[in-house]
Design a protein around this motif. Structure first.
Motif, PDB file in Angstrom:
ATOM      1  N   ALA A   1       0.847  -1.206   0.000  1.00 20.83           N
ATOM      2  CA  ALA A   1       0.000   0.000   0.000  1.00 20.83           C
ATOM      3  C   ALA A   1       0.877   1.249   0.000  1.00 20.83           C
ATOM      4  CB  ALA A   1      -0.911   0.000   1.226  1.00 20.83           C
TER       5      ALA A   1
ATOM      6  N   ASP B   1       2.091   1.845  -3.197  1.00 21.72           N
ATOM      7  CA  ASP B   1       0.948   1.983  -4.101  1.00 21.72           C
ATOM      8  C   ASP B   1       0.928   0.923  -5.199  1.00 21.72           C
ATOM      9  OD1 ASP B   1      -1.411   3.356  -4.202  1.00 21.72           O
ATOM     10  OD2 ASP B   1      -0.765   4.708  -5.790  1.00 21.72           O
ATOM     11  N   PHE B   2       1.290  -0.312  -4.829  1.00 17.48           N
ATOM     12  CA  PHE B   2       1.202  -1.430  -5.781  1.00 17.48           C
ATOM     13  C   PHE B   2      -0.258  -1.664  -6.136  1.00 17.48           C
ATOM     14  CE2 PHE B   2       5.187  -4.180  -4.776  1.00 17.48           C
ATOM     15  CZ  PHE B   2       5.987  -3.145  -5.181  1.00 17.48           C
ATOM     16  N   ASP B   3      -0.471  -2.072  -7.360  1.00 15.65           N
ATOM     17  CA  ASP B   3      -1.842  -2.330  -7.786  1.00 15.65           C
ATOM     18  C   ASP B   3      -2.208  -3.785  -7.522  1.00 15.65           C
ATOM     19  OD1 ASP B   3      -4.289  -1.714  -8.737  1.00 15.65           O
ATOM     20  OD2 ASP B   3      -3.775  -1.981 -10.846  1.00 15.65           O
ATOM     21  N   GLU B   4      -2.068  -4.213  -6.274  1.00 17.45           N
ATOM     22  CA  GLU B   4      -2.432  -5.576  -5.890  1.00 17.45           C
ATOM     23  C   GLU B   4      -3.881  -5.565  -5.423  1.00 17.45           C
ATOM     24  OE1 GLU B   4      -0.685  -8.388  -5.904  1.00 17.45           O
ATOM     25  OE2 GLU B   4       1.142  -7.495  -6.695  1.00 17.45           O
ATOM     26  N   PRO B   5      -4.691  -6.511  -5.933  1.00 20.67           N
ATOM     27  CA  PRO B   5      -6.121  -6.471  -5.601  1.00 20.67           C
ATOM     28  C   PRO B   5      -6.433  -6.668  -4.116  1.00 20.67           C
ATOM     29  CG  PRO B   5      -5.556  -8.464  -6.812  1.00 20.67           C
ATOM     30  CD  PRO B   5      -4.347  -7.604  -6.856  1.00 20.67           C
ATOM     31  N   TRP B   6      -5.555  -7.345  -3.366  1.00 19.66           N
ATOM     32  CA  TRP B   6      -5.846  -7.684  -1.975  1.00 19.66           C
ATOM     33  C   TRP B   6      -5.368  -6.612  -0.984  1.00 19.66           C
ATOM     34  CZ3 TRP B   6      -1.083  -8.160   0.407  1.00 19.66           C
ATOM     35  CH2 TRP B   6      -0.004  -8.376  -0.450  1.00 19.66           C
TER      36      TRP B   6
ATOM     37  N   ASP C   1      -6.178  -3.427  -0.624  1.00 17.22           N
ATOM     38  CA  ASP C   1      -7.276  -2.648  -0.029  1.00 17.22           C
ATOM     39  C   ASP C   1      -7.927  -3.414   1.126  1.00 17.22           C
ATOM     40  OD1 ASP C   1      -7.340  -0.181  -1.506  1.00 17.22           O
ATOM     41  OD2 ASP C   1      -7.931  -1.374  -3.247  1.00 17.22           O
TER      42      ASP C   1
ATOM     43  N   ILE D   1      -5.842  -2.988   4.258  1.00 20.49           N
ATOM     44  CA  ILE D   1      -6.028  -1.669   4.896  1.00 20.49           C
ATOM     45  C   ILE D   1      -7.363  -1.630   5.645  1.00 20.49           C
ATOM     46  CG2 ILE D   1      -6.201   0.831   4.518  1.00 20.49           C
ATOM     47  CD1 ILE D   1      -4.607   0.454   1.931  1.00 20.49           C
TER      48      ILE D   1
END
Lengths: 213, 144
Positions: free
Chosen positions: B87, B90-95, B97, B100
């Motif tokens: 996070a 700011d990786f675009d990993e789906p999990w 969010d 957090i």
């Protein structure tokens, strides 16, 4: 785009995400196993005790197998992406979040329209100046940090963690071996958990999707 | 430098004498563990450490090392620790969010605090470097 094609692509995305997640889990298991192997090798220095020799070998095997699993899963995801691109050109690129990769144009537009993850995270912690924890978090940080340091320095207020087994004068190697043993048990548990959880999560996700559709 | 930051600094410098003083002082005042400054210091440190190495394998490796470093690895759960670093980068990993959303600020700060301790140790930071990091963290904390 018709509803059925959308459903098909949604199902494919779900499968691709599951494969990618499994690959991440396997990479994590590989990293843990490599760490465990390093610890065993340290603990086993100067000894040919069969238990430690077996522990080093087992950790090495676990790391190799987890690494192979991660590579196979990545290969599987690549093949699947190629297949999706055949039947719906360009669809797989948009549906697959490549770890750490730069987003393409469409994704950039989407990224800019939402709050960055780092901002969400920072804002969340900024809302709480102090915890209502009787300083427990900081004591944990200090005690565990202190316990992990080689040789340690001055003991913090609260004594560190409980001693593993009775105190003896057999030196730090025994403590290392005990910690290494506990780490292996944890590793074996985690390895099997990872395998089971990958399947369970995938089935659950599919089940949830089936119920939701 | 604020009191919360000085308390964090004592731990990161492994200055246990000052740490003991703050524990007593905070206990007397009924104050809990600082949270916000830990999150801001973690953000600054992770951004500096990983820089352009935007590779999840680097993140996984760092977390595995941290978990092995702390005997009580349960306080550094792998998925959550990786999620907090991803996070921050700011990786675009789906999990990410989900990670957090699933943790409260206190739980986040414990994981981040331990990772921060390991990071400062790994980088063998001088007092000046640590102070610069904490000054950046205080700036981020004050930002609207």
């Amino acid at each position: 785009m018709t509803g059925s094609v959308e459903d098909l692509l949604a199902g494919m995305r779900s499968l691709l995400v599951a494969i990618d997640n499994a690959a991440v889990s396997a990479t994590r298991a590989q990293a843990d196993a490599q760490q465990a192997q390093g610890r065993y090798q340290q603990a086993a220095t100067g000894t040919a005790h069969p238990v430690l020799v077996r522990a080093v070998a087992a950790a090495r095997t676990a790391a190799e197998k987890a690494g192979r699993t991660a590579r196979l899963l990545a290969k599987s995801a690549d093949a699947y992406t190629a297949y999706v691109n055949k039947i719906a050109p360009g669809a797989a690129g948009a549906m697959r979040p490549v770890p750490g990769a730069m987003p393409d144009g469409g994704e950039l537009t989407e990224t800019h329209s939402r709050e960055p993850k780092w901002r969400r995270l920072v804002n969340k912690v900024k809302e709480t100046e102090s915890a209502d924890d009787g300083i427990e978090n900081f004591k944990k940080m200090a005690n565990d940090g202190q316990a992990a340091l080689p040789g340690g320095t001055v003991a913090p207020v609260r004594p560190p963690m409980a001693v593993l087994g009775p105190a003896t004068n057999e030196g730090p190697q025994v403590g290392d071996a005990l910690i290494a043993g506990a780490a292996l048990a944890l590793l074996v548990m985690r390895g099997s958990e990872v395998a089971v959880n990958i399947k369970r999560r995938y089935l659950k996700r599919r089940h949830g999707k089936d119920e939701g559709s | 430098m604020e009191e919360n930051t000085k308390f964090l600094r004592a731990i990161l410098r492994r200055d246990w004498g000052t740490y003991n003083d703050y524990v007593e002082d905070f206990a007397r005042q009924g104050k809990g563990s600082p949270v916000a400054i830990v999150g801001c210091a973690f953000h600054v440190a992770i951004q500096k450490h990983f820089g352009s190495r935007q590779d999840i394998r680097e993140v996984i490796k760092f977390v595995a090392e941290a978990r092995m470093f702390f005997a009580d690895g349960e306080d550094v759960p792998a998925r959550e620790a990786e999620g907090l670093i991803c996070a921050t980068l700011d990786f675009d990993e789906p999990w990410v969010d989900d990670v957090i959303d699933s943790l409260d600020a206190t739980a986040i700060s414990l994981i981040e605090g331990k990772l921060l301790f390991k990071l400062v140790l790994d980088e063998n930071m001088s007092d000046e470097q640590l102070d610069a990091l904490l000054a950046d963290a205080e700036r981020l904390l004050r930002e609207e």
